[in-house]
Design an enzyme around this catalytic site. Structure first.
Site, PDB file in Angstrom:
ATOM      1  N   THR C  18     -99.020 -49.905  30.034  1.00  0.00           N
ATOM      2  CA  THR C  18     -97.858 -50.703  30.443  1.00  0.00           C
ATOM      3  C   THR C  18     -98.241 -52.151  30.708  1.00  0.00           C
ATOM      4  O   THR C  18     -99.418 -52.492  30.778  1.00  0.00           O
ATOM      5  CB  THR C  18     -97.240 -50.116  31.728  1.00  0.00           C
ATOM      6  OG1 THR C  18     -98.206 -50.184  32.789  1.00  0.00           O
ATOM      7  CG2 THR C  18     -96.805 -48.675  31.524  1.00  0.00           C
ATOM      8  N   ASP C  19     -97.213 -52.999  30.878  1.00  0.00           N
ATOM      9  CA  ASP C  19     -97.444 -54.403  31.214  1.00  0.00           C
ATOM     10  C   ASP C  19     -96.548 -54.794  32.384  1.00  0.00           C
ATOM     11  O   ASP C  19     -95.804 -53.964  32.905  1.00  0.00           O
ATOM     12  CB  ASP C  19     -97.205 -55.280  29.982  1.00  0.00           C
ATOM     13  CG  ASP C  19     -95.785 -55.153  29.429  1.00  0.00           C
ATOM     14  OD1 ASP C  19     -94.840 -54.954  30.220  1.00  0.00           O
ATOM     15  OD2 ASP C  19     -95.628 -55.251  28.209  1.00  0.00           O
ATOM     16  N   ALA C  20     -96.632 -56.045  32.793  1.00  0.00           N
ATOM     17  CA  ALA C  20     -95.936 -56.494  33.996  1.00  0.00           C
ATOM     18  C   ALA C  20     -94.418 -56.450  33.867  1.00  0.00           C
ATOM     19  O   ALA C  20     -93.708 -56.604  34.859  1.00  0.00           O
ATOM     20  CB  ALA C  20     -96.387 -57.912  34.362  1.00  0.00           C
ATOM     21  N   GLY C  22     -93.064 -53.763  33.177  1.00  0.00           N
ATOM     22  CA  GLY C  22     -92.796 -52.405  33.643  1.00  0.00           C
ATOM     23  C   GLY C  22     -92.720 -51.356  32.547  1.00  0.00           C
ATOM     24  O   GLY C  22     -92.510 -50.180  32.829  1.00  0.00           O
ATOM     25  N   VAL C  23     -92.899 -51.780  31.301  1.00  0.00           N
ATOM     26  CA  VAL C  23     -92.805 -50.859  30.157  1.00  0.00           C
ATOM     27  C   VAL C  23     -94.082 -50.921  29.321  1.00  0.00           C
ATOM     28  O   VAL C  23     -94.983 -51.706  29.618  1.00  0.00           O
ATOM     29  CB  VAL C  23     -91.581 -51.208  29.289  1.00  0.00           C
ATOM     30  CG1 VAL C  23     -90.286 -51.056  30.100  1.00  0.00           C
ATOM     31  CG2 VAL C  23     -91.691 -52.626  28.739  1.00  0.00           C
TER      32      VAL C  23
END
Lengths: 146, 146, 146, 146
Positions: C18-20, C22-23
């Protein structure tokens, strides 16, 4: 907005980018492209922490493509040029050309983006500094299609 | 909470995990450990999406250590056993032993975690299913120290 | 070659994917596809360590495309189906359909591969278990084009 | 060897480095450290592609540790200083201090390395430019221990 054109993004290939075949792992080329996109946004004055968070307006990628022309090795020096294109009020497309240290093209890529307003994920309009950047692009670009 | 002990996490080494030296990139061993932690939480009934988000109680890692005993190659089958340990009301430690398909240890790792309440990042208490899991651990563990 | 059809690849979305926002980070979808490809090769009896090394016959990806239909979150369960297609003696294409736990399509992707003989990087022929797999595919596939 | 001291490694936090908790994924801190190590080797004149390959002398990491002092966000600017230390003829240790843009320490890390001669993986001696670098380090370093 700053009217001087954005400078290209430069970056060295790290060991972590490579795989057991001795070259850059294919999907990491798209990471390099995204880094170039982040660098362009930073040049436009965008706050990256806020822009790439999970609140307000989000700008997910809807499609990505990449064509590999030459293998890349640990320590190689890369330059990424972005050619931006507005598609409609909410959508835009970025075309990336990746060059090695001798100026040869090593890959071409493209990402498509859509602006969505959270929490409903409704289409939003492209925010200001990005819109100006897209406007600054020439109407046609010779190697826009990877 | 389920009182049956958690089962070990199993996983195959992917091509993306490797580097140009032909083996797993060192920092990726810690990813495998974190996957095993996520798998344990899922077995405990924790909602991973909520648990690993940026709101409410967060549980960042404060320290991580890993010792590499054998190189790992693409396609290798791994098993990760976690030995959890409560440190105080807010902090816990996980010790990971990674085994290859023949049961040999390939790496040992450890992470330390602290529970913090957002937005002030004040110390919070270890939430329920985790606390039960930590309680279930033996008071001493022979190879807890990597 | 085993004549039973290959089973789909299944995998949980990890926190590291995931990344910042949220996905899942967009380029990681292509990692999931490559994992499914590795899993298919393993089912065909291919030695992955040898296949994905830097000697003998190499099979680099020349092009990759991915279309994102739904966001993916930490803990989500994924299933990847591969539809293989022979292009010529040296080249083949894999089309991936990614489904979530409820059977909805979350992404579609495609990779193109070329067989090259090292050290000269001359075109080689598709090796045996792969060739059989490509033969086993139907002549047409409805959602082959992402 | 160049006798001017090596300059620190600088790098921006990329979106791909972050996770759904909105900060840098813990294991990626060790990637930043390894990038700094590669940068130091490049400054010493080492050919990275050759050095990080799977032939001749390899220099695997035997142990890694990292302590996290502050969360890092997308767009943050980092500086990594390396303090090298020779352990014996085959082994050395690198201690990394990571600073943010305001000069505050955000993490401390350490890696231990061993020189091995392929194909038998027998202990080899630390190669020349590295050995000189290790010699150049002060005998004691205050914050060598993370």
């Amino acid at each position: 907005m700053n009217t001087t054109p954005l400078h290209d993004y430069e970056r060295t290939v790290h060991f972590a980018d490579t795989d057991a075949a001795g070259v850059v792992y294919f999907a990491n080329l798209l990471r390099f492209c995204h880094e170039a996109y982040e660098d362009a946004l930073a040049q436009l004055g965008v706050d990256l922490r806020q822009f790439f968070s999970s609140s307000g307006l989000i700008v997910p990628i809807t499609e990505a493509q990449v064509r590999f022309l030459k293998p890349l090795y640990c320590g190689d020096r890369l330059r990424v040029r972005i050619d931006p294109q507005r598609l409609d009020n909410s959508c835009f497309q970025l075309t990336y050309t990746l060059y090695d240290a001798t100026g040869n093209r090593v890959a071409i890529a493209r990402t498509q983006h859509i602006c969505l307003q959270l929490p409903q994920r409704r289409r939003g309009t492209i925010p200001d500094p990005l819109r100006e950047w897209l406007k600054s692009a020439p109407a046609t670009a010779s190697d826009r299609q990877p």
